[in-house]
Design an enzyme around this catalytic site. Structure first.
Site, PDB file in Angstrom:
ATOM      1  CE1 TYR A 134      -3.465  -2.733   0.674  1.00 29.60           C
ATOM      2  CE2 TYR A 134      -4.633  -0.677   1.078  1.00 29.60           C
ATOM      3  CZ  TYR A 134      -4.653  -2.032   0.811  1.00 29.60           C
ATOM      4  OH  TYR A 134      -5.849  -2.680   0.679  1.00 29.60           O
ATOM      5  CE  LYS A 189       0.751 -18.173  -1.527  1.00 30.36           C
ATOM      6  NZ  LYS A 189      -0.025 -19.420  -1.444  1.00 30.36           N
ATOM      7  CG  ASP A 222      -3.096 -20.501  -0.053  1.00 34.63           C
ATOM      8  OD1 ASP A 222      -2.584 -20.414   1.084  1.00 34.63           O
ATOM      9  OD2 ASP A 222      -2.580 -21.157  -0.982  1.00 34.63           O
ATOM     10  CG  ASP A 246      -8.553  -4.357   1.820  1.00 32.90           C
ATOM     11  OD1 ASP A 246      -9.484  -3.789   2.418  1.00 32.90           O
ATOM     12  OD2 ASP A 246      -8.472  -4.424   0.572  1.00 32.90           O
ATOM     13  CG  ASP A 250     -14.255  -6.364   2.414  1.00 30.18           C
ATOM     14  OD1 ASP A 250     -13.978  -5.540   3.309  1.00 30.18           O
ATOM     15  OD2 ASP A 250     -14.706  -6.022   1.296  1.00 30.18           O
TER      16      ASP A 250
HETATM   17  C1  IPM Z   1     -10.545  -0.376   3.467  1.00 33.60           C
HETATM   18  C2  IPM Z   1     -10.535   0.063   2.028  1.00 33.60           C
HETATM   19  C3  IPM Z   1      -9.234   0.788   1.695  1.00 33.60           C
HETATM   20  C4  IPM Z   1      -8.114  -0.205   1.951  1.00 33.60           C
HETATM   21  C5  IPM Z   1      -9.186   1.362   0.268  1.00 33.60           C
HETATM   22  C6  IPM Z   1     -10.292   2.365   0.036  1.00 33.60           C
HETATM   23  C7  IPM Z   1      -7.873   1.966  -0.077  1.00 33.60           C
HETATM   24  O1  IPM Z   1     -10.760  -1.018   1.198  1.00 33.60           O
HETATM   25  O2  IPM Z   1     -10.448   0.487   4.362  1.00 33.60           O
HETATM   26  O3  IPM Z   1     -10.675  -1.569   3.724  1.00 33.60           O
HETATM   27  O4  IPM Z   1      -7.815  -1.062   1.100  1.00 33.60           O
HETATM   28  O5  IPM Z   1      -7.533  -0.137   3.014  1.00 33.60           O
HETATM   29 MN    MN Z   2     -11.295  -2.848   2.274  1.00 30.26          MN
END
Ligand code: IPM
Ligand code: MN
Ligand code: NAD
Length: 360
Positions: A134, A189, A222, A246, A250
Site C-alpha cells: 500500500y 504467504k 489461501d 483488507d 471483508d
Molecule cells: C478499506 C478500504 C481501503 C483499503 C481502500 C479504500 C484503499 O478497502 O479500508 O478496507 O484497502 O484499506
Molecule cells: Mn477494504
C-alpha cells in the site's frame, strides 16, 4: 476536558451512516458523561471535484492535533484520479502512523451468518496498516504501450512487522484473560513471498518463543481464507499484512452478517491517535436512498469511545446493537425491513432501555 473529534463524513453512504453514528454517540455520551467536541471536515469527492484538493496540508495539521477522527467512507465513481483514496484515507493512516487496524467480526445474533452450522464467531483481524503493497513505492514505465511495466513494491520493515505481531500477541493475552480463547493465527504467504514474508516468519518465531503460554499457529493466506469459511470458530486473533488484512476482513465481515455491520479502528497505541470508520466503503449504488446499514458506523463509534477510555459507553452501544439485531430491527442486509434512520432509532430505543442496567 472534552475530547476533540474530527468528523469526516466523506463520500457515498458515508454521510448517511455517520449522521446516525453521531446520534448514537450523542445519546451515549450524554449518559456516561464523556464529552465530545465535534468539528466536521468537508473532505471528500465533492471538495476534490470543486477545488482539486484532496487533503490540504493545513487541514492535515489540524487533524494531527485531535483526539480522534470519525470517518464515513472515501470513494466516488466521478473521481477518476487513481490516487484519490491514497491521498486522503491512506495518507491519514500512514502519516498519523496509525499502525494497527483492528477489524472485529462478532456474530451479533444467531442466524446472521451465511454459513450452515457456525454457532459462534468472535474474531478480530489485526491488520498491519502502514506498510506492505500500500505504501505507493513503484512506478510505471512506457505507460500505455505494449512494453509497459508497472511495479508496486511490497514494503515490510523489521520495526513494522515486530510492532504489529507483538501487538497481536498482547491482544491474544488480553482476550484470554477476559475469558475468550486468546488464540493467535499469523497469516502470510511466505511460501511464495520468500523475502518479505520470511521476515514475518522470523519475527513470529521470536515472539512465540517469548510468549509460549499463548496458543499460536501459522496459516498461509489461501488456507486461512478456506478455514475462515470452513471453521470460523477456530479463529480468535488473526495478524496479517496490510493487503491480506483488507481482504480477510471483508470475508470475515460477511461471515457475521455483512459489510454493513463491520467496524474498524485505526490506531497508534504509542501516541493514542485514532481514526474510526466502518470497514465498508461508499457503496455508490446505495447512496442517497436512505437504505444503508448504519451499524458499521455505530460500532466504529463504540470502538472510538473505548479508545478514549469510555468502556461503559462502548459496551452500551454494543449491547444495544446486538439487541436490535436479535429482534431484526435492522436494515434489509441484516434481515430487517428498516431504513437507515429507523435502524439507528432501534439502537437508540434499546440504549435507553439498557441504560439503567449498566454502570456508567
Ligand atoms: C478499506 C478500504 C481501503 C483499503 C481502500 C479504500 C484503499 O478497502 O479500508 O478496507 O484497502 O484499506
Ligand atoms: Mn477494504
Ligand atoms: P463497498 O464496501 O462500498 O460496497 C460493497 C457492497 O457491500 C455494496 O454494494 C453493498 O452491497 C454492501 N454494503 C457496503 N456497505 C453497506 C452498508 N452500510 N449497508 C448495506 N450494504 C452495504 O465496496 P466497493 O463497492 O468495492 O467500493 C465502493 C467505493 O468505496 C470505492 O471507491 C472504494 O475504493 C471505496 N472504499 C472505501 C473504503 C473506506 O473508505 N474505508 C472501504 C472500501 C471501499
Amino acid at each position: 476536558m472534552p475530547f476533540r473529534i474530527a468528523v469526516i463524513p466523506g463520500d457515498g453512504i458515508g454521510p448517511e451512516v455517520i449522521a446516525q453514528g453521531l446520534r448514537v454517540l450523542d445519546a451515549v455520551s450524554a449518559a456516561t458523561g464523556t464529552r465530545l467536541d465535534r468539528v466536521t471536515y468537508d473532505l471528500g469527492a465533492e471538495r476534490y471535484l470543486r477545488t482539486g484538493e484532496i487533503l490540504p496540508d493545513a487541514v492535515f495539521k489540524e487533524l494531527q492535533t485531535v483526539d480522534a477522527i470519525y470517518l464515513g467512507a472515501v470513494g466516488d465513481p466521478r473521481v477518476d484520479n487513481p490516487q484519490y483514496a491514497a491521498g486522503l484515507l491512506l495518507r491519514l493512516r500512514f502519516e498519523l502512523d496509525l499502525w494497527v487496524n483492528l477489524r472485529p467480526s462478532r456474530l451479533l445474533a444467531p442466524g446472521l451468518t451465511p454459513l450452515r452450522d457456525a454457532a459462534s464467531i468472535d474474531l478480530v483481524v489485526v491488520r498491519e496498516n502502514t506498510e506492505g503493497a500500500y505504501v505507493g513505492m513503484g512506478g510505471q514505465f512506457k505507460r500505455g504501450t505494449p512494453d509497459e511495466i508497472a511495479i508496486q513494491e511490497d514494503v515490510n520493515t523489521r520495526k513494522g512487522v515486530e510492532r504489529i505481531i507483538h501487538y497481536a500477541f498482547e491482544l491474544a493475552r488480553q482476550r484470554r484473560a477476559a475469558g475468550q480463547r486468546g488464540r493467535l493465527t499469523m497469516v502470510d504467504k511466505s511460501n511464495a513471498l520468500y523475502h518479505a514474508h520470511d521476515l514475518w516468519q522470523r519475527v513470529f518465531a521470536l515472539e512465540r518463543q517469548a510468549s509460549p503460554e499463548i496458543e499460536a499457529e501459522h496459516l498461509f493466506v489461501d488456507a486461512a481464507a478456506m478455514q475462515l469459511v470452513k471453521d470460523p470458530s477456530r479463529f480468535d486473533v488473526i495478524v496479517t499484512s496490510n493487503m491480506f488484512g483488507d481482504i480477510l476482513s471483508d470475508l470475515a465481515s460477511e461471515l457475521v452478517g455483512g459489510l454493513g455491520q463491520a467496524p474498524s479502528a485505526n490506531i497508534n497505541p504509542d501516541n493514542r491517535r485514532g481514526l474510526f470508520e466502518p470497514v465498508h466503503g461508499s457503496a455508490p449504488k446505495h447512496a442517497g436512498k436512505g437504505i444503508a446499514n448504519p451499524v458499521g458506523a455505530i460500532l466504529a463509534g463504540a470502538m472510538m469511545l473505548r479508545h478514549l477510555g469510555d468502556e461503559a459507553g462502548a459496551l452500551r452501544i454494543e449491547r444495544a446493537v446486538m439487541s436490535a439485531a436479535a429482534d431484526r430491527r435492522t436494515t434489509k442486509d441484516l434481515g430487517g425491513a428498516l431504513n437507515t434512520t429507523e435502524a439507528a432509532d432501534a439502537v437508540l430505543e434499546r440504549l435507553e432501555r439498557i441504560g439503567s442496567s449498566l454502570p456508567s
